[in-house]
Motif scaffolding. Structure first.
Motif, PDB file in Angstrom:
ATOM      1  N   ALA A   1      80.879 140.163  16.808  1.00 39.53           N
ATOM      2  CA  ALA A   1      82.166 140.339  17.506  1.00 39.53           C
ATOM      3  C   ALA A   1      82.564 141.810  17.550  1.00 39.53           C
ATOM      4  O   ALA A   1      83.033 142.306  18.583  1.00 39.53           O
ATOM      5  N   LEU A   2      82.374 142.516  16.438  1.00 38.56           N
ATOM      6  CA  LEU A   2      82.697 143.939  16.419  1.00 38.56           C
ATOM      7  C   LEU A   2      81.800 144.719  17.376  1.00 38.56           C
ATOM      8  O   LEU A   2      82.263 145.624  18.096  1.00 38.56           O
ATOM      9  N   LEU A   3      80.515 144.392  17.401  1.00 42.41           N
ATOM     10  CA  LEU A   3      79.584 145.083  18.289  1.00 42.41           C
ATOM     11  C   LEU A   3      79.830 144.716  19.761  1.00 42.41           C
ATOM     12  O   LEU A   3      79.626 145.546  20.657  1.00 42.41           O
ATOM     13  N   HIS A   4      80.269 143.492  20.008  1.00 43.90           N
ATOM     14  CA  HIS A   4      80.648 143.099  21.371  1.00 43.90           C
ATOM     15  C   HIS A   4      81.780 143.997  21.874  1.00 43.90           C
ATOM     16  O   HIS A   4      81.745 144.493  23.011  1.00 43.90           O
ATOM     17  N   ASP A   5      82.768 144.214  21.021  1.00 43.66           N
ATOM     18  CA  ASP A   5      83.867 145.114  21.402  1.00 43.66           C
ATOM     19  C   ASP A   5      83.369 146.545  21.600  1.00 43.66           C
ATOM     20  O   ASP A   5      83.856 147.261  22.483  1.00 43.66           O
ATOM     21  N   HIS A   6      82.418 146.962  20.774  1.00 44.60           N
ATOM     22  CA  HIS A   6      81.805 148.284  20.914  1.00 44.60           C
ATOM     23  C   HIS A   6      81.283 148.487  22.333  1.00 44.60           C
ATOM     24  O   HIS A   6      81.455 149.562  22.926  1.00 44.60           O
TER      25      HIS A   6
ATOM     26  N   TYR B   1      86.703 154.489  19.091  1.00 45.88           N
ATOM     27  CA  TYR B   1      86.441 155.143  17.808  1.00 45.88           C
ATOM     28  C   TYR B   1      87.042 154.341  16.645  1.00 45.88           C
ATOM     29  O   TYR B   1      86.471 154.331  15.546  1.00 45.88           O
ATOM     30  N   ALA B   2      88.143 153.673  16.858  1.00 46.03           N
ATOM     31  CA  ALA B   2      88.694 152.783  15.825  1.00 46.03           C
ATOM     32  C   ALA B   2      87.735 151.625  15.560  1.00 46.03           C
ATOM     33  O   ALA B   2      87.503 151.239  14.402  1.00 46.03           O
TER      34      ALA B   2
ATOM     35  N   LEU C   1      78.525 157.323  18.667  1.00 48.43           N
ATOM     36  CA  LEU C   1      79.472 157.344  19.774  1.00 48.43           C
ATOM     37  C   LEU C   1      79.495 158.707  20.460  1.00 48.43           C
ATOM     38  O   LEU C   1      79.477 158.786  21.696  1.00 48.43           O
ATOM     39  N   ASP C   2      79.543 159.779  19.690  1.00 48.66           N
ATOM     40  CA  ASP C   2      79.557 161.120  20.278  1.00 48.66           C
ATOM     41  C   ASP C   2      78.340 161.333  21.174  1.00 48.66           C
ATOM     42  O   ASP C   2      78.450 161.837  22.302  1.00 48.66           O
ATOM     43  N   GLN C   3      77.169 160.949  20.670  1.00 48.10           N
ATOM     44  CA  GLN C   3      75.942 161.167  21.431  1.00 48.10           C
ATOM     45  C   GLN C   3      75.892 160.285  22.681  1.00 48.10           C
ATOM     46  O   GLN C   3      75.460 160.732  23.746  1.00 48.10           O
ATOM     47  N   THR C   4      76.336 159.041  22.552  1.00 47.55           N
ATOM     48  CA  THR C   4      76.325 158.136  23.700  1.00 47.55           C
ATOM     49  C   THR C   4      77.296 158.608  24.777  1.00 47.55           C
ATOM     50  O   THR C   4      77.003 158.527  25.983  1.00 47.55           O
ATOM     51  N   LEU C   5      78.446 159.113  24.366  1.00 43.87           N
ATOM     52  CA  LEU C   5      79.425 159.590  25.331  1.00 43.87           C
ATOM     53  C   LEU C   5      78.908 160.833  26.047  1.00 43.87           C
ATOM     54  O   LEU C   5      79.120 160.995  27.256  1.00 43.87           O
ATOM     55  N   ALA C   6      78.206 161.699  25.334  1.00 47.13           N
ATOM     56  CA  ALA C   6      77.604 162.866  25.981  1.00 47.13           C
ATOM     57  C   ALA C   6      76.564 162.427  27.005  1.00 47.13           C
ATOM     58  O   ALA C   6      76.500 162.962  28.127  1.00 47.13           O
ATOM     59  N   GLU C   7      75.758 161.436  26.639  1.00 48.13           N
ATOM     60  CA  GLU C   7      74.753 160.899  27.553  1.00 48.13           C
ATOM     61  C   GLU C   7      75.406 160.351  28.822  1.00 48.13           C
ATOM     62  O   GLU C   7      74.971 160.630  29.953  1.00 48.13           O
ATOM     63  N   ALA C   8      76.470 159.578  28.649  1.00 52.92           N
ATOM     64  CA  ALA C   8      77.165 158.999  29.800  1.00 52.92           C
ATOM     65  C   ALA C   8      77.807 160.082  30.661  1.00 52.92           C
ATOM     66  O   ALA C   8      77.775 160.014  31.893  1.00 52.92           O
ATOM     67  N   ALA C   9      78.409 161.081  30.011  1.00 52.66           N
ATOM     68  CA  ALA C   9      79.068 162.152  30.759  1.00 52.66           C
ATOM     69  C   ALA C   9      78.076 162.887  31.642  1.00 52.66           C
ATOM     70  O   ALA C   9      78.349 163.167  32.816  1.00 52.66           O
ATOM     71  N   HIS C  10      76.920 163.196  31.087  1.00 53.54           N
ATOM     72  CA  HIS C  10      75.924 163.927  31.875  1.00 53.54           C
ATOM     73  C   HIS C  10      75.346 163.059  32.988  1.00 53.54           C
ATOM     74  O   HIS C  10      75.117 163.539  34.102  1.00 53.54           O
TER      75      HIS C  10
END
Length: 237
Positions: A125-130, A157-158, A188-197
């Motif tokens: 459930a937590l990973l689904h929300d992720h 991030y929470a 999360l930081d790395q995934t967000l950078a990947e998505a941004a690029h």
């Protein structure tokens, strides 16, 4: 939330808003010159190796490899979801997102032999929300909706801390809270950078980001498998 991207072309203006939003986010999260250094994937692997035994039997090696496969699936299907999301209107996003969500079930199932069905379902459930919050965040960025972006980012991030805390509570000896929080937040930081690029059209950088995501997730997988081997030697011989 239904994990489907909005239809319609991604205009240059929206792309610029996306890049501005994510650039502002990374400016806020980058460490100051006097801050503690960022924990790298190598450091996580080293810490995990110190905290718990590496696999040394055939069964332990197989378990280690299976944990790596589950988390490689996590980042691989995440990347495919990002790429199909960025290619606006592609019908492949729906099945890709569904396969990504199945991976969260698979990861939860992997801890059930150790902690029981309720714990495995709670992790799922937590990973689904992720995953679903990440889709909200990307959609808000694509739409240029700053308020929605900030709200989704804060909840993402929470949720990351909630996942880390859940794991730390389950196995505090081998998965200390500070280490699990740092590992999840780096993911999360790395995934967000990947998505941004990817969404910003910097495809070479996005590919390089995925390599970093992949290396780090393998270190996380090793930390998890080593911790289970250490905590449950009677179950993984």
């Amino acid at each position: 939330m239904e994990a489907t991207p909005a239809r319609g072309p991604v205009t240059r203006g929206v792309t610029l808003v996306l890049v501005a939003l994510l650039s502002a986010f990374f400016a806020w999260t980058l460490p100051r010159a006097d801050a503690q250094p960022v924990v790298t994937a190598t450091a996580h692997a080293h810490a995990g190796a110190q905290a718990s035994p590496a696999p040394h039997t055939a069964a332990q090696q197989a378990f280690h490899d299976q944990m790596r496969r589950l988390w490689e699936d996590h980042v691989t299907w995440t990347r495919l979801a990002i790429v199909t999301f960025a290619a606006d209107g592609q019908p492949g996003f729906g099945p890709t997102a569904a396969r990504l969500l199945q991976n969260q079930v698979d990861i939860g199932d992997a801890i059930k032999p150790f902690y029981g069905d309720a714990a495995g379902n709670a992790l799922t459930a937590l990973l689904h929300d992720h995953i679903t919050i990440a889709v909200e965040l990307l959609q808000a960025a694509k739409d240029g909706n700053t308020a929605a972006f900030t709200d989704a980012k804060d909840r993402w991030y929470a949720n990351s801390d909630d996942i880390a805390d859940f794991l730390a509570q389950a196995n505090p000896r081998f998965w200390p809270q500070s280490e699990m929080r740092a590992a999840m937040r780096m993911h999360l930081d790395q995934t967000l950078a990947e998505a941004a690029h990817e969404l910003g059209g910097d495809y070479a950088a996005s590919v390089a980001d995925y390599d970093a995501v992949h290396a780090h997730i393998l270190a996380m997988a090793d930390l998890l498998s080593n911790g289970l081997i250490g905590a449950f030697p009677q179950l993984i011989r």
